[in-house]
Scaffold this motif. Structure first.
Motif, PDB file in Angstrom:
ATOM      1  N   ALA A   1     -39.521  46.339 129.931  1.00 26.10           N
ATOM      2  CA  ALA A   1     -40.165  47.501 129.331  1.00 26.10           C
ATOM      3  C   ALA A   1     -40.113  48.669 130.312  1.00 26.10           C
ATOM      4  CB  ALA A   1     -41.602  47.174 128.943  1.00 26.10           C
TER       5      ALA A   1
ATOM      6  N   LEU B   1     -37.762  49.195 132.458  1.00 27.67           N
ATOM      7  CA  LEU B   1     -36.394  49.724 132.394  1.00 27.67           C
ATOM      8  C   LEU B   1     -36.260  50.726 131.251  1.00 27.67           C
ATOM      9  CD1 LEU B   1     -33.331  49.598 133.172  1.00 27.67           C
ATOM     10  CD2 LEU B   1     -33.120  47.817 131.461  1.00 27.67           C
ATOM     11  N   ILE B   2     -36.772  50.329 130.084  1.00 26.52           N
ATOM     12  CA  ILE B   2     -36.612  51.196 128.921  1.00 26.52           C
ATOM     13  C   ILE B   2     -37.370  52.509 129.122  1.00 26.52           C
ATOM     14  CG2 ILE B   2     -37.110  51.372 126.441  1.00 26.52           C
ATOM     15  CD1 ILE B   2     -36.397  48.400 126.230  1.00 26.52           C
TER      16      ILE B   2
ATOM     17  N   LEU C   1     -35.457  54.732 131.567  1.00 28.64           N
ATOM     18  CA  LEU C   1     -34.289  55.348 130.947  1.00 28.64           C
ATOM     19  C   LEU C   1     -34.694  56.484 130.018  1.00 28.64           C
ATOM     20  CD1 LEU C   1     -31.966  52.315 130.197  1.00 28.64           C
ATOM     21  CD2 LEU C   1     -31.865  53.947 132.054  1.00 28.64           C
TER      22      LEU C   1
END
Lengths: 293, 364, 252
Positions: free
Chosen positions: A271, A273-274, A277
């Motif tokens: 989560a 990472l998302i 990004l």
């Protein structure tokens, strides 16, 4: 106090992530490819070290050395056989090949070593230190891991900035074509990058399995992916970024599993990472790359 | 002239693909009614259909959009569990199984689509290999999450929980588990049939071929071939890619529902990274961007290993080598030379045909 | 007021000042050349005009509307189209489809029609086919409409890029070295085509070119760029005889 010990565990795990992330970030910076198989090189390193100790009775330091050498050879071989022919191919082809290599290593390891997990004896023998009347224990492996991480970080920074090979690496990472025209041997520079990354992976493998003592053919894949997440978090291509990203991710994972849910600690990491990004795609220390039109 | 020729050029390949699928269906159905199909093979029919749809779905992402997804098993998982849940809980409301199956597939596709949007929005804005890693992460998250989902049904209705079976507090006499954590779906009424799988493949092909030959499909391919040029002619890259990815995720979700309703029990581990790679192997082996190839590869690679069970240890290793070798061969100098020669020959043929037409036109 | 107004435009990459204090003004219907030695910043100007790069300072206005900070696809919708110095075709697609992608904004139908081929799908597709063939005819590409774009010879690929740009129905067309790699005969044909297309589609054209025969043959006005700055501007005959321009091109 419990928070402090979670934090220390997090830093320890984060240091391992950081060492792995360095391999990802260097290869990405120089060869502009996502080396999916990097995580599986960790697993190979751990197996080699394990068998070097248990079958041939080598001392720990020697087994780590053997693992590093084997992984270096492995990394360079993979690069020569699988990636080098694809230097000019579309990135999708390179990525699929890298996944193929990762999958190959996992399944070859399964045939060679069996799929059942083995118990990995810690490479660090001393007990660690007790603080605050034994309320806070810092284990030996934690200390060694953090120290190893710091030493590697400093050595790598010096290598990149002070040596001829380091300069060649920076040049190739900026502009492959121009570096070649200036007399830099691009192929050997890329090989060198893979060699360093793979040797670091071997060290990370031993440290990881000493802290979490089960070893099986898929051991490397999750830490590999998380280390990649760390590299993206810190800004892919940036060495200090990999370091900071790795540490932060390790701390987030340990705190997440302590205070949110053990089963969902992986989910928490991804989560992150998302969210990264979404908010800052270039990562904490990444630089924006301009595409030439 | 244009319309006539265009028809033959674009549609010929689609018609051949439809024909292969329909012919295969008829032959297999005949063999089945004649009892000439082993129980092993007939048990594989529905999974083959599901994998074919999943492979077409992934090929849409890899071949048409030019991005890599390593989480298509995750979309199948979402489709499978939501589809099974819907089918099981509607057993009394919709007694007619085919309708229930359709509802299950639609719901499975919709939920997988929602996941597709959640992942696609952050990942598709970025250039490079981010979609691959984000979808991989997503597949793992789904696997983890599904292992702690417990759903049961009793006289009072549905019960959800994230802890264990006991915590649901169901009525002991009428309570029945539908999804049981790491065990996955339990005591499912199997309602998927070969015919339903065949129809799903046809619908999938119809939608995918139509999409590829529409303005949105062309925009996606333009972005794949050259993003900067596509944006310079006014294509909204994020939006268009999101549509394609959403479509791909939904197809995988429908495939998952079909798959799940073919087994009395499936655990979340079934849809792990290995399954995503398996689907990728179908796509790569069949030819990236080639839908017909995906169908054939998915069918062969699902049936063959089942018949060669004694080599199952080496199967995954063989897939890994297959991926690497296919990529190296596709990008080798040998292949490039071969393709150049072939293109040249094709061009010469076309030029000759054009000259002939021109002279005939002149004579007339 | 002019159609395109560029005021004090500048951009820096790190410490490098690639374009500095550039002023341009192009009237509707004009055919203007942008010339200068290699590395003078000509393509960078195109990249700023089309939103690929965001200028560090200065302004760009098209028919009074601001273009600075607007993304490339919006700028395309506002009526600016371009070609690229290093050809950027959709290489895996057919010649016809390359042009049809250019209609994406002007000829539309709903997404449902895309999937089901119902409603206005057939009508709109036929409209696109006809208009695309019309444009391809201008460039003598209509008979090769079903070729894969990457299989066309080099000169035809350049022409296809112009055809694709025209499909977006632009007010302003930017051509980046349209005659590069063409022999004198092909260049001559291209000059005629550009003239013809300008009249037929009513576009304003700004072109970068090294072929002085082409520049002096068709451009009505010329801007000369050197080291990112304006060196000269004016009618072709005057500019090309300007000693400073000659020095810039030939060196000291």
């Amino acid at each position: 106090m419990t928070f402090l010990s979670y934090l220390i565990n997090g830093i320890s795990l984060g240091s391992v992530y950081a060492i792995i992330a360095l391999g990802y970030t260097m290869v990405y910076g120089i060869a502009k490819m996502l080396n999916f198989a990097h995580g599986d090189v960790i697993m190979v390193g751990a197996y080699v070290s394990f068998y070097a100790t248990s079958l041939y009775g080598l001392p720990t330091w020697a087994s780590v050395l053997v693992a590093a050498i084997v992984c270096t050879v492995l990394g360079v071989t993979i690069e020569r056989l699988a990636y080098k022919p694809l230097r000019t191919a579309p990135s999708l082809a390179v990525l699929i090949t890298a996944i193929g290599v990762s999958y190959f290593l996992q399944n070859a390891a399964q045939l060679a070593f069996g799929s059942s997990p083995i118990v990995f004896p810690s490479a660090v023998k001393f007990e660690g230190i007790r603080l605050f009347d034994g309320q806070l224990v810092i284990s030996g492996i934690t200390i060694v891991t953090v120290l190893a991480c710091i030493v590697i970080m400093i050595a790598l920074t010096l290598f990149i900035n002070k040596t001829k090979m380091g300069r060649a690496m920076r040049a190739v990472s900026e502009d492959k074509g121009a570096a070649q025209l200036m007399g830099v041997n691009v192929n050997s520079t890329i090989s060198m990058t893979f060699a360093i990354g793979s040797a670091l992976a071997a060290i990370a493998g031993v440290l990881l399995c000493s802290a979490y003592p089960t070893l099986q053919p898929t051991t490397g894949s999750m830490p590999g992916i998380k280390a990649f997440t760390a590299a993206v978090f810190g800004g892919i291509g940036s060495i200090p970024g990999a370091m900071i990203g790795g540490l932060l991710l390790g701390v987030i994972q340990i705190l997440g599993s302590a205070y949110i849910s053990t089963q969902l600690s992986d989910a928490v990491v991804f989560a992150v990472l998302i969210v990264v990004l979404l908010v800052k795609p270039t990562g904490l220390m990444g630089k924006k790359m301009n595409e030439k039109v | 002239m244009l319309q006539k020729k265009k028809f033959s050029d674009y549609s010929r390949s689609c018609i051949v693909t439809y024909a292969i699928v329909i012919a295969a269906f008829i032959i297999i159905s005949v063999l089945k009614t004649m009892g000439m199909l082993s129980s092993l093979l007939s048990g594989l029919l529905v999974p083959v259909c599901a994998y074919i749809v999943a492979a077409i779905a992934l090929n849409l992402t890899v071949g048409i959009m030019g991005e890599l997804s390593l989480g298509h098993a995750g979309f199948m998982s979402v489709g499978c569990f939501s589809g099974v849940l819907v089918a099981q809980s509607l057993a009394d409301v919709i007694p007619f199984a085919p309708v229930r199956l359709v509802v299950a597939m639609v719901i499975g596709a919709l939920l997988a689509g929602v996941m597709g949007i959640i992942i696609g929005v952050p990942a598709l804005r970025l250039k490079g290999d981010y979609l691959a890693i984000v979808t991989l992460a997503f597949g793992e998250i789904i696997k983890n999450l599904m292992q702690c989902v417990y759903v049961g049904k009793d006289v009072n209705g549905l019960h959800f929980g994230m802890k264990d079976q006991m915590a649901l507090g169901m009525d002991a006499a009428t309570g029945k588990m539908l999804i049981n954590g790491p065990m996955g779906t339990v005591s499912v009424t199997k309602i998927s049939t070969f015919t339903s799988g065949f129809v799903l493949i046809l619908i999938t092909l119809f939608l995918v071929f139509n999409f590829m030959n529409s303005r949105t499909g062309r925009a996606v391919m333009a972005l794949r071939d050259n993003r900067i040029a596509a944006e310079s002619v006014g294509i909204h890259s994020t939006k268009v890619k999101l549509i394609a990815f959403l479509f791909s995720a939904m197809l995988a979700g429908a495939a998952g529902a079909l798959y799940g309703l073919n087994y009395s029990s499936i655990g979340p581990v079934k849809f792990d990274y290995n399954t995503s790679i398996l689907i990728l192997v179908f796509v790569v082996l069949g030819g990236i961007g080639n839908m017909r190839g995906s169908i054939i590869a998915a069918a062969i690679l699902t049936v063959l290993p089942e018949m060669l069970r004694e080599f199952s240890d080496y199967r995954m290793l063989a897939y890994a080598i297959l991926l690497i070798v296919m990529m190296l061969a596709n990008n080798s100098k040998f292949k490039k030379n071969f393709m150049e020669k072939r293109n040249l020959k094709q061009l010469e043929r076309k030029e000759a045909a054009a000259r002939k037409e021109a002279t005939e036109h002149g004579n007339a | 007021m002019a159609m395109l107004e560029v005021t004090d435009l500048g951009i820096s990459f790190g410490g490098l000042r690639a374009v500095d204090a550039l002023n341009m003004s192009i009237e509707k219907g004009g055919l203007v050349g942008l010339i200068g030695p290699n590395g003078a910043g000509k393509t960078t100007v195109f990249n700023m005009l089309t939103g690929v790069y965001r200028p560090t300072d200065g302004g760009i206005r098209l028919d009074g509307q601001n273009l600075v900070g607007v993304n490339p696809q919006k700028i395309s919708h506002m009526g600016v189209a371009r070609t690229f110095q290093n050809i950027r075709l959709f290489s895996g697609m057919s010649v016809l489809d390359n042009v049809k992608v250019g209609f994406d904004y002007s000829v539309r139908y709903p997404l449902v029609d895309s999937f089901l081929h119902i409603g206005s799908y057939r009508k709109r597709e036929r409209e696109m086919d006809e208009r695309a063939i019309d444009i391809l005819k201008e460039f003598d590409l209509d008979r090769q409409y079903d070729y894969k774009a990457s299989n066309l010879p080099y000169g035809k690929q350049r022409k296809l890029e112009i055809a694709r740009a025209l499909a977006t129905n632009p007010k302003l067309l930017l051509l980046d070295e349209p005659a590069a790699g063409m022999n004198p005969q092909e260049t001559g044909e291209l000059m005629e085509t550009i003239q013809h297309v300008r009249k037929k589609y009513g576009v304003t054209i700004l072109l970068i070119e090294h072929d002085m025969k082409l520049v002096s043959g068709i451009c009505e006005y010329i801007y000369v760029l050197n080291f990112g700055r304006e060196l000269a501007k004016g009618k072709p005959a005057d500019v090309l005889n300007n000693p400073e321009v000659i020095t810039a091109y030939l060196g000291e």
